[in-house]
Scaffold this active site. Sequence first.
Site, PDB file in Angstrom:
ATOM      1  N   THR A  14      30.371  40.263   1.818  1.00  0.00           N
ATOM      2  CA  THR A  14      30.684  40.220   3.258  1.00  0.00           C
ATOM      3  C   THR A  14      31.722  39.147   3.580  1.00  0.00           C
ATOM      4  OG1 THR A  14      28.820  38.726   3.520  1.00  0.00           O
ATOM      5  CG2 THR A  14      28.410  41.055   3.999  1.00  0.00           C
ATOM      6  N   VAL A  17      36.884  36.973   0.653  1.00  0.00           N
ATOM      7  CA  VAL A  17      37.347  37.438  -0.665  1.00  0.00           C
ATOM      8  C   VAL A  17      36.577  38.686  -1.096  1.00  0.00           C
ATOM      9  CG1 VAL A  17      37.498  36.833  -3.126  1.00  0.00           C
ATOM     10  CG2 VAL A  17      38.132  35.149  -1.387  1.00  0.00           C
ATOM     11  N   ARG A  42      21.038  36.693   5.189  1.00  0.00           N
ATOM     12  CA  ARG A  42      21.595  36.811   6.554  1.00  0.00           C
ATOM     13  C   ARG A  42      22.245  38.170   6.779  1.00  0.00           C
ATOM     14  NH1 ARG A  42      22.982  31.616   5.008  1.00  0.00           N
ATOM     15  NH2 ARG A  42      24.860  32.374   3.974  1.00  0.00           N
ATOM     16  N   SER A  43      22.918  38.692   5.761  1.00  0.00           N
ATOM     17  CA  SER A  43      23.620  39.958   6.009  1.00  0.00           C
ATOM     18  C   SER A  43      23.035  41.139   5.233  1.00  0.00           C
ATOM     19  CB  SER A  43      25.119  39.815   5.743  1.00  0.00           C
ATOM     20  OG  SER A  43      25.340  39.053   4.619  1.00  0.00           O
ATOM     21  N   CYS A 131      43.071  29.340  -6.171  1.00  0.00           N
ATOM     22  CA  CYS A 131      44.162  30.200  -5.665  1.00  0.00           C
ATOM     23  C   CYS A 131      45.547  29.573  -5.831  1.00  0.00           C
ATOM     24  CB  CYS A 131      43.904  30.551  -4.208  1.00  0.00           C
ATOM     25  SG  CYS A 131      43.326  29.177  -3.208  1.00  0.00           S
ATOM     26  N   HIS A 246      49.538  31.535   0.574  1.00  0.00           N
ATOM     27  CA  HIS A 246      49.825  30.132   0.237  1.00  0.00           C
ATOM     28  C   HIS A 246      51.286  30.012  -0.204  1.00  0.00           C
ATOM     29  CE1 HIS A 246      45.670  29.324   0.551  1.00  0.00           C
ATOM     30  NE2 HIS A 246      45.358  29.026  -0.692  1.00  0.00           N
ATOM     31  N   ASN A 319      46.891  34.534  -1.068  1.00  0.00           N
ATOM     32  CA  ASN A 319      45.840  33.744  -1.716  1.00  0.00           C
ATOM     33  C   ASN A 319      44.533  34.504  -1.875  1.00  0.00           C
ATOM     34  OD1 ASN A 319      46.091  33.337   1.257  1.00  0.00           O
ATOM     35  ND2 ASN A 319      44.115  32.340   1.004  1.00  0.00           N
TER      36      ASN A 319
HETATM   37  P1  A2P Z   1      26.661  36.049   4.105  1.00  0.00           P
HETATM   38  O1  A2P Z   1      27.647  36.894   4.869  1.00  0.00           O
HETATM   39  O2  A2P Z   1      25.319  36.708   4.013  1.00  0.00           O
HETATM   40  O3  A2P Z   1      26.599  34.630   4.563  1.00  0.00           O
HETATM   41  P2  A2P Z   1      33.300  33.300   2.946  1.00  0.00           P
HETATM   42  O4  A2P Z   1      33.947  32.724   1.707  1.00  0.00           O
HETATM   43  O5  A2P Z   1      34.204  34.196   3.708  1.00  0.00           O
HETATM   44  O6  A2P Z   1      32.640  32.248   3.776  1.00  0.00           O
HETATM   45  O7  A2P Z   1      32.096  34.246   2.407  1.00  0.00           O
HETATM   46  C1  A2P Z   1      31.052  33.767   1.606  1.00  0.00           C
HETATM   47  C2  A2P Z   1      30.254  34.933   1.041  1.00  0.00           C
HETATM   48  O8  A2P Z   1      29.206  34.401   0.226  1.00  0.00           O
HETATM   49  C3  A2P Z   1      29.571  35.790   2.095  1.00  0.00           C
HETATM   50  O9  A2P Z   1      29.529  37.122   1.645  1.00  0.00           O
HETATM   51  C4  A2P Z   1      28.180  35.183   2.127  1.00  0.00           C
HETATM   52  O10 A2P Z   1      27.184  36.070   2.578  1.00  0.00           O
HETATM   53  C5  A2P Z   1      27.965  34.913   0.662  1.00  0.00           C
HETATM   54  N1  A2P Z   1      26.901  33.938   0.430  1.00  0.00           N
HETATM   55  C6  A2P Z   1      26.793  32.685   0.923  1.00  0.00           C
HETATM   56  N2  A2P Z   1      25.654  32.095   0.508  1.00  0.00           N
HETATM   57  C7  A2P Z   1      25.020  33.004  -0.280  1.00  0.00           C
HETATM   58  C8  A2P Z   1      23.779  33.013  -1.014  1.00  0.00           C
HETATM   59  N3  A2P Z   1      22.978  31.966  -1.043  1.00  0.00           N
HETATM   60  N4  A2P Z   1      23.458  34.152  -1.698  1.00  0.00           N
HETATM   61  C9  A2P Z   1      24.272  35.224  -1.695  1.00  0.00           C
HETATM   62  N5  A2P Z   1      25.457  35.273  -1.018  1.00  0.00           N
HETATM   63  C10 A2P Z   1      25.810  34.185  -0.325  1.00  0.00           C
END
Ligand code: A2P
Length: 344
Positions: A14, A17, A42-43, A131, A246, A319
């Site tokens: 989500t 990247v 969360r997602s 990157c 970048h 990037n």
């Molecule tokens: P989530 O959307 O549930 O928070 P970005 O680099 O754009 O901030 O995205 C970080 C990504 O890493 C998101 O998909 C986020 O999911 C995921 N993420 C962050 N913490 C965790 C975790 N503890 N376990 C799995 N995925 C994670």
Amino acid sequence: MKKDGYVVAVCGATGAVGRVMLEVLAERDFPAAEVIPFASSRSAGSTVEYKGRELTVRELKEDSFAGIDLALFSAGGSTSEKFAPLAAKAGCVVVDNSSAWRMDPGCPLVVPEVNPHDLAWHKGIIANPNCSTIQMVVALKPIHDAAGIRRIVVSTYQAVSGTGQKAIEELANQVQLMFNGRVEEIEPKVYPHRIAFNCLPQIDVFLDNDYTKEEMKMVNETKKIMGDESIRVTATAVRVPVFFGHSEAVNIETAKKLTARDCRALLSQAPGVRVLDNPSERIYPMPIEAQGQDATFVGRIREDETIDNGLNLWVVSDNIRKGAALNAVQIAEKLIEMNLLRVA
Ligand code: A2P
């Protein structure tokens, strides 16, 4: 490979990247039998798009990796530290975009145009470089091979998307507040200062030597990828109010003389590089044109008149693509080509 392809996990699907990893897998028609998106609780249950279909996001857990052949991680350093070894133990090959494993002597750090041979000694986790480092080494490797780079002085102009989705929103919101005359309402959250219409000479935290972690990543990762500890590298990393792409001003000193003309000719043939260098027509690389492109663009190639064997270059790349998602997928493609990706 299974008859119908590999089972691929995208961890952090989500995020800024992760979403592009899904896009790149789709547009390159990666031989995936199934793509499974993971993120945090969360997602979980939300959806992401892959090849025009909505895929349901699952929560990443300790037991998520059974039956998965390849896991692309871009979910932050602590998530990779915890889950990448579990994935590798479950027989899955991990390509990790965080900084967690990059300098681990047991993990190859790979840019396919530069050091694909390092994939041969992987033990389950392969690190995707920073990157800024990726685009710099794509441009510099052919020069190093031809003329021997002794020293690199680089200054970066880095887009906010490198920090993730929240930083993209922070810049957009700050710009909106400023245009609505509400500058006093700006409250920087992701960055230590306002990023809109500003430049921040701090990326990541400061270290004991007064360089930032980002700057030292460029120093250390460049040597590891090039396989040459003798290259001296010094960096200044700056965050600028650009969304994607970048840019880097790179000054190099080489052992052998390379003229600007020779350098242009050399880079015109280099894998992953596109030379855009015609000053009289005002042609040079810019982030607005690099966005969404795969290439590393190089321009403003000129001799450094203050030393015998010096060159200045301007290097620009997306990037999120070559600097992260695309490089990770190219690593996976190389693993297949080298017969190094086994089925779980
Ligand atoms: P989530 O959307 O549930 O928070 P970005 O680099 O754009 O901030 O995205 C970080 C990504 O890493 C998101 O998909 C986020 O999911 C995921 N993420 C962050 N913490 C965790 C975790 N503890 N376990 C799995 N995925 C994670």
